[in-house]
Write a protein that holds these residues in place. Structure first.
Motif, mmCIF file in Angstrom:
data_model
loop_
_atom_site.group_PDB
_atom_site.id
_atom_site.type_symbol
_atom_site.label_atom_id
_atom_site.label_comp_id
_atom_site.label_asym_id
_atom_site.label_seq_id
_atom_site.Cartn_x
_atom_site.Cartn_y
_atom_site.Cartn_z
ATOM 1 N N VAL A 247 0.827 -1.204 0.000
ATOM 2 C CA VAL A 247 0.000 0.000 0.000
ATOM 3 C C VAL A 247 0.868 1.264 0.000
ATOM 4 N N GLY A 248 2.113 1.128 0.418
ATOM 5 C CA GLY A 248 2.984 2.291 0.538
ATOM 6 C C GLY A 248 3.141 3.094 -0.738
ATOM 7 N N ARG A 249 3.022 2.465 -1.898
ATOM 8 C CA ARG A 249 3.185 3.214 -3.158
ATOM 9 C C ARG A 249 2.092 4.267 -3.324
ATOM 10 N N PHE A 250 0.885 3.962 -2.795
ATOM 11 C CA PHE A 250 -0.191 4.952 -2.897
ATOM 12 C C PHE A 250 0.092 6.154 -1.994
ATOM 13 N N VAL A 251 0.764 5.902 -0.881
ATOM 14 C CA VAL A 251 1.196 7.001 -0.023
ATOM 15 C C VAL A 251 2.245 7.836 -0.751
ATOM 16 N N ALA A 252 3.183 7.169 -1.407
ATOM 17 C CA ALA A 252 4.239 7.867 -2.146
ATOM 18 C C ALA A 252 3.666 8.712 -3.276
ATOM 19 N N TRP A 253 2.603 8.239 -3.902
ATOM 20 C CA TRP A 253 2.007 8.967 -5.031
ATOM 21 C C TRP A 253 1.060 10.077 -4.587
ATOM 22 N N GLY A 254 0.791 10.159 -3.288
ATOM 23 C CA GLY A 254 -0.114 11.185 -2.794
ATOM 24 C C GLY A 254 -1.575 10.814 -2.889
ATOM 25 N N ASP A 255 -1.852 9.535 -3.167
ATOM 26 C CA ASP A 255 -3.244 9.085 -3.283
ATOM 27 C C ASP A 255 -3.868 8.768 -1.928
ATOM 28 N N LEU A 256 -3.040 8.601 -0.910
ATOM 29 C CA LEU A 256 -3.540 8.154 0.384
ATOM 30 C C LEU A 256 -2.712 8.812 1.480
ATOM 31 N N PRO A 257 -3.347 9.531 2.407
ATOM 32 C CA PRO A 257 -2.583 10.104 3.522
ATOM 33 C C PRO A 257 -1.921 9.005 4.346
ATOM 34 N N CYS A 279 2.912 -3.720 15.920
ATOM 35 C CA CYS A 279 2.249 -3.145 14.750
ATOM 36 C C CYS A 279 2.907 -1.836 14.327
ATOM 37 N N ARG A 280 3.111 -0.941 15.289
ATOM 38 C CA ARG A 280 3.683 0.362 14.958
ATOM 39 C C ARG A 280 5.050 0.226 14.301
ATOM 40 N N ALA A 281 5.897 -0.633 14.867
ATOM 41 C CA ALA A 281 7.246 -0.792 14.327
ATOM 42 C C ALA A 281 7.218 -1.388 12.926
ATOM 43 N N THR A 282 6.392 -2.407 12.728
ATOM 44 C CA THR A 282 6.329 -3.071 11.427
ATOM 45 C C THR A 282 5.748 -2.142 10.363
ATOM 46 N N ILE A 283 4.674 -1.456 10.700
ATOM 47 C CA ILE A 283 4.020 -0.559 9.733
ATOM 48 C C ILE A 283 4.963 0.578 9.352
ATOM 49 N N ARG A 284 5.608 1.165 10.331
ATOM 50 C CA ARG A 284 6.520 2.276 10.039
ATOM 51 C C ARG A 284 7.642 1.822 9.119
ATOM 52 N N SER A 285 8.236 0.682 9.418
ATOM 53 C CA SER A 285 9.337 0.175 8.604
ATOM 54 C C SER A 285 8.883 -0.153 7.184
ATOM 55 N N ALA A 286 7.724 -0.792 7.063
ATOM 56 C CA ALA A 286 7.232 -1.189 5.740
ATOM 57 C C ALA A 286 6.887 0.028 4.884
ATOM 58 N N LEU A 287 6.211 1.012 5.472
ATOM 59 C CA LEU A 287 5.841 2.196 4.703
ATOM 60 C C LEU A 287 7.071 3.023 4.328
ATOM 61 N N ASP A 288 8.002 3.155 5.259
ATOM 62 C CA ASP A 288 9.231 3.886 4.939
ATOM 63 C C ASP A 288 9.940 3.247 3.749
ATOM 64 N N SER A 289 10.059 1.929 3.768
ATOM 65 C CA SER A 289 10.747 1.224 2.690
ATOM 66 C C SER A 289 9.981 1.342 1.374
ATOM 67 N N SER A 290 8.659 1.214 1.437
ATOM 68 C CA SER A 290 7.850 1.279 0.226
ATOM 69 C C SER A 290 7.891 2.666 -0.404
ATOM 70 N N VAL A 291 7.779 3.711 0.422
ATOM 71 C CA VAL A 291 7.820 5.081 -0.097
ATOM 72 C C VAL A 291 9.179 5.372 -0.728
ATOM 73 N N ARG A 292 10.210 4.869 -0.093
ATOM 74 C CA ARG A 292 11.562 5.113 -0.597
ATOM 75 C C ARG A 292 11.801 4.410 -1.930
ATOM 76 N N LYS A 293 11.221 3.236 -2.112
ATOM 77 C CA LYS A 293 11.472 2.439 -3.311
ATOM 78 C C LYS A 293 10.415 2.604 -4.390
ATOM 79 N N ALA A 294 9.352 3.336 -4.111
ATOM 80 C CA ALA A 294 8.238 3.433 -5.060
ATOM 81 C C ALA A 294 8.697 4.028 -6.393
ATOM 82 N N ARG A 295 8.299 3.364 -7.479
ATOM 83 C CA ARG A 295 8.603 3.900 -8.808
ATOM 84 C C ARG A 295 7.546 4.941 -9.179
ATOM 85 N N PRO A 296 7.849 5.812 -10.112
ATOM 86 C CA PRO A 296 6.836 6.769 -10.566
ATOM 87 C C PRO A 296 5.595 6.053 -11.061
ATOM 88 N N ARG A 297 4.439 6.694 -10.868
ATOM 89 C CA ARG A 297 3.167 6.051 -11.233
ATOM 90 C C ARG A 297 3.161 5.571 -12.672
#
Length: 300
Positions: A247-257, A279-297
Motif C-alpha cells: 500500500v505504501g506506493r499509494f502514499v508515495a504517489w499522494g493518493d492516500l494520507p 504493529c507500529r514498528a512493522t508498519i513504520r518500517s514497511a511504509l518507509d521502505s515502500s515510499v523510498r522504493k516506489a517507482r513513478p506512477r
C-alpha cells in the motif's frame, strides 16, 4: 566385555518411562518413528479397530517397553503431548543452515534477559548436533502445539503432536546425553504467554476512515487490511509487513494520507493479535521502505 546397545537403549526407555514420559521406538540410529504409518497399517493387533499413531501407542508400561526393545536396538522417542511436556529445542546455527547466525541458546538467553528472568534451571539434554533440549511440565488447562521459530530464531518447541529424541539414543552424529537438571520444572508463565495461541478476533467488517483519496488506493488498503486480519498463525507480522509495503506506493504517489494507512493497518494488526508496539514498528518500517522504493506512477 562387549557393549550391548540394545540393553543401554532399553534402559534409556525405561528411565524415561519411570519419569512418567510416554516412549515409543525410533528406527535404529535415526530419529524417525519405527512404527508403521497409516498407509501400511495391517489393521491387526493394536490397530485392529483402526490405525493407531505413534503418539497414541507411546507408553510408560515397562512390560510393553521390554517387549518392544527386545526386538532391535531402537532409539527412544518421547511423545511430548501424552507425557505432559513442553520441550524447548535450542538449535545450533549450523543446524539451521547459517553458521553466522546466533544459535538457539544465545537467542533464548537474550529472550530470557528481556523478560527479566534467568534461563530456567530444568532437566535438559544435549542433542547429537550440539543443541539443547529444555524439558518443562505443561500447564494444566492449556493445549499447546509445536512451534518453529515463534519464540525466537533457532528456538523451536515440541508439545501436543510432537516428540523428542530421548537421552541415550544414538544417531550418526553422536549420542543424546543428559546435560543437567534432575527434574522438569513447570513452564514459566512468561514463556507460556509467548506460546499460547492468540485469541481469534471476532469477524467484523473492517471499517476504514472516510477520507478523500484515490478509489484504487482505498480499495487496495481495504483488501490488504483484510489479508492481515486473516493471516495464519506464525505469519501475522510477515503478512502485516508485506501488506503495508504494497500500500505504501499509494502514499508515495499522494493518493492516500500516510496516517490513514497507518491507522488502518494498526487496527488490522491488533485485531489479529499482534501487540500495539509490534504493529507500529512493522508498519513504520514497511511504509518507509515502500515510499523510498516506489517507482513513478507512469512506470509502475
Amino acid at each position: 566385555m562387549t557393549h550391548d546397545p540394545r540393553s543401554s537403549l532399553l534402559r534409556a526407555a525405561l528411565d524415561a518411562a519411570a519419569r512418567g514420559w510416554h516412549v515409543f521406538p525410533l528406527r535404529p540410529s535415526t530419529k524417525r518413528p519405527a512404527l508403521h504409518g497409516e498407509a501400511k497399517c495391517p489393521h491387526t493387533g493394536p490397530c485392529a479397530g483402526g490405525h493407531v499413531k505413534w503418539e497414541q501407542r507411546a507408553t510408560t508400561d515397562p512390560d510393553r517397553i521390554q517387549a518392544a526393545w527386545s526386538r532391535a536396538p531402537f532409539n527412544v522417542g518421547i511423545a511430548t503431548g501424552p507425557s505432559g511436556l513442553i520441550v524447548v529445542d535450542l538449535d545450533t546455527s549450523e543446524h539451521k543452515g547459517s553458521a553466522d547466525a546466533p544459535d538457539g541458546a544465545t537467542t533464548f538467553g537474550a529472550l530470557c534477559e528481556r523478560a527479566g528472568h534467568a534461563v530456567p534451571d530444568t532437566f535438559r539434554t544435549r542433542t547429537a548436533s550440539g543443541g539443547t533440549h529444555l524439558y518443562f511440565t505443561a500447564p494444566a488447562g492449556f493445549r499447546l502445539s509445536n512451534t518453529a521459530g515463534t519464540v525466537a530464531a533457532s528456538v523451536d518447541t515440541r508439545a501436543a503432536g510432537g516428540y523428542v529424541v530421548a537421552a541415550g539414543s544414538i544417531v550418526p552424529g553422536g549420542r543424546y546425553e543428559v546435560e543437567g537438571g534432575t527434574a522438569a520444572v513447570s513452564l514459566p508463565g512468561w514463556l507460556l504467554a509467548l506460546l499460547r495461541p492468540a485469541p481469534v478476533a471476532p469477524a467484523v467488517p473492517l471499517r476504514l476512515p472516510a477520507v478523500d483519496g484515490s478509489r484504487a488506493a482505498l480499495a487496495a488498503l481495504e483488501a490488504e487490511c483484510a489479508a492481515v486480519v486473516g493471516a495464519p498463525d506464525g505469519l501475522r507480522n510477515v503478512t502485516l509487513n508485506r501488506c503495508a509495503f504494497k500500500v505504501g506506493r499509494f502514499v508515495a504517489w499522494g493518493d492516500l494520507p500516510r496516517h490513514v494507512a497507518e491507522d488502518a493497518f494498526q487496527a488490522a494488526g491488533e485485531a489479529r493479535g499482534l501487540t500495539a508496539a509490534e504493529c507500529r514498528a512493522t508498519i513504520r518500517s514497511a511504509l518507509d521502505s515502500s515510499v523510498r522504493k516506489a517507482r513513478p506512477r507512469e512506470t509502475a
